[in-house]
Design a protein around this motif. Sequence first.
Motif, short mmCIF file in Angstrom:
data_model
loop_
_atom_site.label_atom_id
_atom_site.label_comp_id
_atom_site.label_asym_id
_atom_site.label_seq_id
_atom_site.Cartn_x
_atom_site.Cartn_y
_atom_site.Cartn_z
N SER A 127 0.82 -1.21 0.00
CA SER A 127 0.00 0.00 0.00
C SER A 127 0.86 1.26 0.00
N VAL A 128 2.12 1.12 0.39
CA VAL A 128 3.07 2.23 0.32
C VAL A 128 3.81 2.24 -1.01
N LEU A 129 4.27 1.06 -1.44
CA LEU A 129 5.14 0.99 -2.61
C LEU A 129 4.40 1.17 -3.93
N LEU A 130 3.20 0.60 -4.05
CA LEU A 130 2.50 0.69 -5.34
C LEU A 130 2.17 2.14 -5.74
N PRO A 131 1.57 2.95 -4.85
CA PRO A 131 1.34 4.34 -5.23
C PRO A 131 2.64 5.09 -5.52
N ALA A 132 3.70 4.77 -4.76
CA ALA A 132 4.98 5.44 -4.97
C ALA A 132 5.56 5.09 -6.34
N TRP A 133 5.43 3.82 -6.75
CA TRP A 133 5.91 3.41 -8.07
C TRP A 133 5.11 4.09 -9.18
N ILE A 134 3.79 4.16 -8.99
CA ILE A 134 2.95 4.79 -10.01
C ILE A 134 3.27 6.27 -10.13
N THR A 145 3.96 6.32 10.92
CA THR A 145 4.49 7.63 10.54
C THR A 145 6.00 7.60 10.32
N LEU A 146 6.69 6.69 11.02
CA LEU A 146 8.14 6.63 10.88
C LEU A 146 8.59 5.76 9.71
N PHE A 147 7.88 4.65 9.48
CA PHE A 147 8.39 3.65 8.55
C PHE A 147 7.53 3.43 7.31
N ALA A 148 6.33 4.03 7.23
CA ALA A 148 5.49 3.83 6.04
C ALA A 148 5.93 4.78 4.94
N LYS A 149 7.19 4.63 4.55
CA LYS A 149 7.78 5.44 3.49
C LYS A 149 8.40 4.48 2.46
N PRO A 150 8.44 4.87 1.19
CA PRO A 150 8.85 3.92 0.14
C PRO A 150 10.18 3.23 0.39
N LEU A 151 11.23 3.97 0.73
CA LEU A 151 12.53 3.33 0.90
C LEU A 151 12.52 2.38 2.09
N ALA A 152 11.93 2.80 3.20
CA ALA A 152 11.86 1.93 4.37
C ALA A 152 11.04 0.67 4.06
N ALA A 153 9.92 0.84 3.37
CA ALA A 153 9.09 -0.31 3.01
C ALA A 153 9.85 -1.27 2.10
N LEU A 198 5.97 -7.72 14.40
CA LEU A 198 6.91 -7.18 13.40
C LEU A 198 6.18 -6.69 12.16
N ALA A 199 4.94 -7.16 11.96
CA ALA A 199 4.16 -6.73 10.79
C ALA A 199 3.75 -5.26 10.89
N LEU A 200 4.00 -4.61 12.03
CA LEU A 200 3.75 -3.17 12.12
C LEU A 200 4.72 -2.39 11.23
N PHE A 201 5.85 -3.02 10.87
CA PHE A 201 6.76 -2.42 9.91
C PHE A 201 6.22 -2.65 8.50
N ALA A 202 6.01 -1.58 7.74
CA ALA A 202 5.56 -1.72 6.36
C ALA A 202 6.60 -2.50 5.57
N GLY A 203 6.21 -3.66 5.03
CA GLY A 203 7.13 -4.52 4.30
C GLY A 203 7.28 -5.88 4.93
N ILE A 204 6.98 -6.00 6.23
CA ILE A 204 7.02 -7.29 6.92
C ILE A 204 5.61 -7.87 6.91
N SER A 205 5.48 -9.08 6.40
CA SER A 205 4.17 -9.70 6.24
C SER A 205 3.69 -10.34 7.53
N ARG A 206 2.46 -10.03 7.92
CA ARG A 206 1.86 -10.64 9.11
C ARG A 206 1.73 -12.15 8.92
N SER A 207 1.15 -12.57 7.80
CA SER A 207 0.95 -14.01 7.59
C SER A 207 2.29 -14.72 7.43
N HIS A 231 15.26 1.91 -6.68
CA HIS A 231 14.45 2.98 -7.30
C HIS A 231 14.26 4.18 -6.39
N PHE A 232 14.03 3.90 -5.07
CA PHE A 232 13.71 5.00 -4.16
C PHE A 232 14.90 5.50 -3.36
N ALA A 233 16.07 4.88 -3.55
CA ALA A 233 17.27 5.31 -2.79
C ALA A 233 17.66 6.73 -3.19
#
Length: 295
Positions: A13-20, A111-119, A188-197, A293-295
């Motif tokens: 949900s963070v990366l797809l809009p950023a890529w578009i 707010t801290l980690f839901a950013k494209p590079l962090a994700a 750990l799934a609170l970090f955008a990019g880490i999968s809960r399942s 891409h986002f670095a």
Amino acid sequence: MTELFPVSSLGHSVLLPAWIGGSWQHLVTENATGNSEGSPYLAFIVALHVATAAALLVFYRKDWARIIRALVGVARTRRVETSTERLAMLLIVATIPVGITGLALEHTFRTLFAKPLAAAVFLTLNGLILLAGERLRRRSEQRATAAALPGGPGAALAADTRTEGAANRKLETLSYREAGVIGLFQTLALFAGISRSGITMVGGLLRGLDHEDAAKFSFLLATPVILAAGVLKLPSLAGPAGAHIHGQVIVGFCTAAVAAYIAVRFLSRWFTTRTLTPFAVYCLLAGAASAVHFA
């Protein structure tokens, strides 16, 4: 579908809009700001989460009916006697860590980690975690097999195998401590990019569950967490964040519910014979490409 596939829906949900990019870029910015509680995008994502939980409830409706009856029985007798009653208690124990952590830190993490590079970095890490879980699972199975062979390494190796989690354990044989550890993994799934399942499946695999039972426990455990988190934030749809997007929310909700039902039906069959490895490879490739891409 990424809510249940072990590839992180929050990361996507963070990366797809950023890529578009373009007019989509502001969605990422909204999601990671201090006043994101008023974000229409966040309100929309919340509705999708509730739809996912609804799909899980429908798919596992028979299991949840048994679990609820078991909880009523435990409350009445104050004893845990059946495998279903034990499963119900395991789910409660495993839900406590993520419930407390989510309430206390969800906004801060977003707010801290839901950013494209962090994700992107965390999505790559998610791939490594899935690969590591599969590797450790194979080693545990090999040790269990070797310990069982006549003339094998013997009692010392068997004890070592039990320490890591005996292979092909039944779900209800998990201890409450092990369920709590799996619940801690889920935080750990609170970090955008880490999968809960994905992270909860790895936790189950490391305790000796097979892929099918690890996936089932992951999906059962995700249901109350996703539903509670969604319902807690649903009032935002009645405020300014939900103004003028009710039609989009309804369409998104219905689409997400169907997609999630298809996903859980597919994955419940996939993990009867297959592993997390293809999802790990995807996370590594998508995460690395996004990081560059986002670095």
